[in-house]
Design an enzyme around this catalytic site. Structure first.
Site, PDB file in Angstrom:
ATOM      1  N   HIS A 312      37.527  37.559  52.080  1.00  0.00           N
ATOM      2  CA  HIS A 312      36.671  36.401  52.355  1.00  0.00           C
ATOM      3  C   HIS A 312      35.741  36.750  53.517  1.00  0.00           C
ATOM      4  O   HIS A 312      36.127  37.444  54.446  1.00  0.00           O
ATOM      5  CB  HIS A 312      37.532  35.183  52.742  1.00  0.00           C
ATOM      6  N   ASP A 370      40.831  31.420  45.288  1.00  0.00           N
ATOM      7  CA  ASP A 370      40.684  31.720  43.862  1.00  0.00           C
ATOM      8  C   ASP A 370      41.847  32.515  43.289  1.00  0.00           C
ATOM      9  O   ASP A 370      41.923  32.718  42.082  1.00  0.00           O
ATOM     10  CB  ASP A 370      39.382  32.497  43.640  1.00  0.00           C
TER      11      ASP A 370
END
Ligand code: SDX
Length: 435
Positions: A312, A370
């Protein structure tokens, strides 16, 4: 209009070509201070250079705070884990839009306002007929949401607060209907109208999974899990799709067009498309014994394969949403009787191995939202192609809240970054006969 809350916090000095320039430093409620360089180009005749905006604060915002090192996510000051445990998606929508949790009357009024906008203009269904049945739902969402502006000329004047509010309600209310219609169209089943007697997420599940041939029974455990998943996806500071919505909105584009732009950006596999890509990756790995092969590929600089659902830009610790998503994943799999889901075993073993591997540890790569969402959404009955459409459904409130904040910011102006030019120096045209 929104008043700035930046607190002066000293200054920063730039020395350039033997001259010193001072720029004001501001602090906010939490997080890093900012150096205000709005006058840099005018005073020093240079640009900053920050591809991907890794060190750039594009705006001042009250909505969402992320501490990537500590793995903290706050919506209007409330932590994501408390909201996931105690709140509802519609209450979080109110919180993101208005800045505080609603009292009972405020919640009832908001619930009714949203409910009264869940139907779409009947002509909108004609847009679906233009798509192939196997069109990706995100292609449909981009097209249909952009087309909404042609139906609502009474809520496209962005300078009218009441029109901004109606457009916000219409978008939050109609996204589930539009997403459900995209699914129904893809499976050749008739569109199902919303039922005002149902809650927001129950209504969406009924529009998606019910058929006229029989009664649809809502499973409250699954509905609660999906509602919590929507909370986890509602907003996330200045991510790529939110920045797209803000940039589109900064030109004065109508809110429906701005949200369509956000949907397009979210579709990318590096962003909201990662939930679909992560499930496909887990299906490709298939069994636990093939994990080392894929870990090796993810670490190979010459292989552009990445562990989807990992890493991320901001979180350099475990994404707090991934933890909450894992809880929902186990709840749903237990309820549908798939506790021994093979893909869950692969996901958990992949996570265990990766988090012990120096490559991932040194680059601070952890599972993000996700990683587990795909397994959960598949167990809820959604096809992989719908995963990012569900992300867009939930993120619409965040996009709209950020869009409203930008419009109401007296200091906002059209976004127009510059560049450093490294192309050809000026040269004269040469006729083709001489080339
Ligand atoms: C979302 O911004 C948001 O808030 C987004 C989001 C939201 O709610 O809006 O949180 C939603 O988009 C979550 C992220 C979903 N994307 C994925 O899961 C796709 C896989 N992840 C990567 O593509 C990547 O981690 C990004 C895009 C998420 C972040 O990329 P960055 O910050 O630009 O980091 P990077 O690409 O510079 O990577 C740093 C290093 C690189 O190695 P080096 O060049 O330093 O040698 O880490 C490596 C990368 O190669 N790396 C990975 C990796 N992610 C980064 N290596 C293997 N697998 C990965 N997943």
């Amino acid at each position: 209009m929104r008043e700035s809350k930046l607190k002066p916090s000293g200054s920063a000095t730039l020395t350039y070509e033997n001259k010193k320039y001072d720029f004001p430093v501001y602090s906010g409620t939490e997080g890093p201070n900012v150096i205000d360089i709005r006058k840099l180009y005018g005073e020093v005749d240079v640009f900053t250079y920050d591809p991907g905006f890794t060190s750039t604060a594009s705006c001042e915002s009250d909505i969402t705070f992320i501490d990537g090192d500590k793995g903290i996510l706050l919506y209007r000051g409330y932590s994501i884990d408390q909201l996931a445990e105690h709140s509802s998606f519609l209450e979080v929508c109110y919180l993101l839009l208005h800045g505080n949790l609603p009292n009972k009357k405020e919640m009832a009024d908001f619930d009714r306002a949203i409910t009264m906008h869940t139907m779409v203009h009947d002509q909108l269904s004609a847009f679906y007929r233009g798509f192939r049945r196997d069109a990706h739902p995100m292609a449909i969402m981009c097209g249909v949401v952009g087309a909404l502006s042609s139906f609502y000329h009474d809520s496209t004047d962005i300078n009218d607060p009441r029109q901004r509010e109606i457009a916000s309600h219409r978008l939050i209310a109609k996204m589930p209907t539009i997403a459900a219609m995209a699914y129904k169209y893809s499976v050749g089943q008739p569109f199902v109208y919303p039922l005002n007697s149902l809650g927001y997420t129950e209504n969406f599940m009924r529009m998606t999974f019910s058929v006229p041939a029989e009664e649809y029974k809502i499973n409250p455990i699954l509905a609660k899990a999906l509602d919590t998943i929507f909370i986890l996806h509602a907003d996330h500071e200045q991510n790529a799709s939110t920045s797209t919505v803000r940039l589109a909105g900064s030109s004065g584009a109508n809110p429906f067009a701005c949200i369509a732009a956000g949907i397009a950006c979210l579709w990318g596999p590096a962003h909201g498309g990662a939930n679909e890509a992560a499930l496909k990756m887990l299906e490709e790995i298939g069994t636990v014994d093939r994990i080392p092969e894929f870990i090796k590929r993810a670490k190979d600089p010459n292989d552009n394969f990445r562990l989807m659902g990992f890493g991320h830009r901001v979180y350099k610790n475990y994404d707090p949403r991934a933890k909450a998503m894992q809880v929902q994943c186990h709840n749903v799999l237990k309820e549908v009787g798939h506790e021994n889901d093979e893909l869950l075993k692969v996901a958990m073993e992949l996570e265990r191995i990766a988090l012990q591997d120096d490559y991932f540890v040194s680059k601070k790569l952890y599972p993000n939202i996700d990683f587990y969402s795909g397994i959960t959404l598949r167990a809820l009955g959604f096809p992989v192609s719908m995963f990012t459409a569900l992300f867009a459904l939930a993120r619409t409130v965040g996009w709209i809240a950020q869009w409203k904040e930008m419009i109401e910011d007296p200091h906002q102006k059209i976004g127009r970054p510059r560049q450093i030019y490294t192309g050809a120096a000026q040269r004269d045209y040469i006729p083709i006969s001489k080339r």
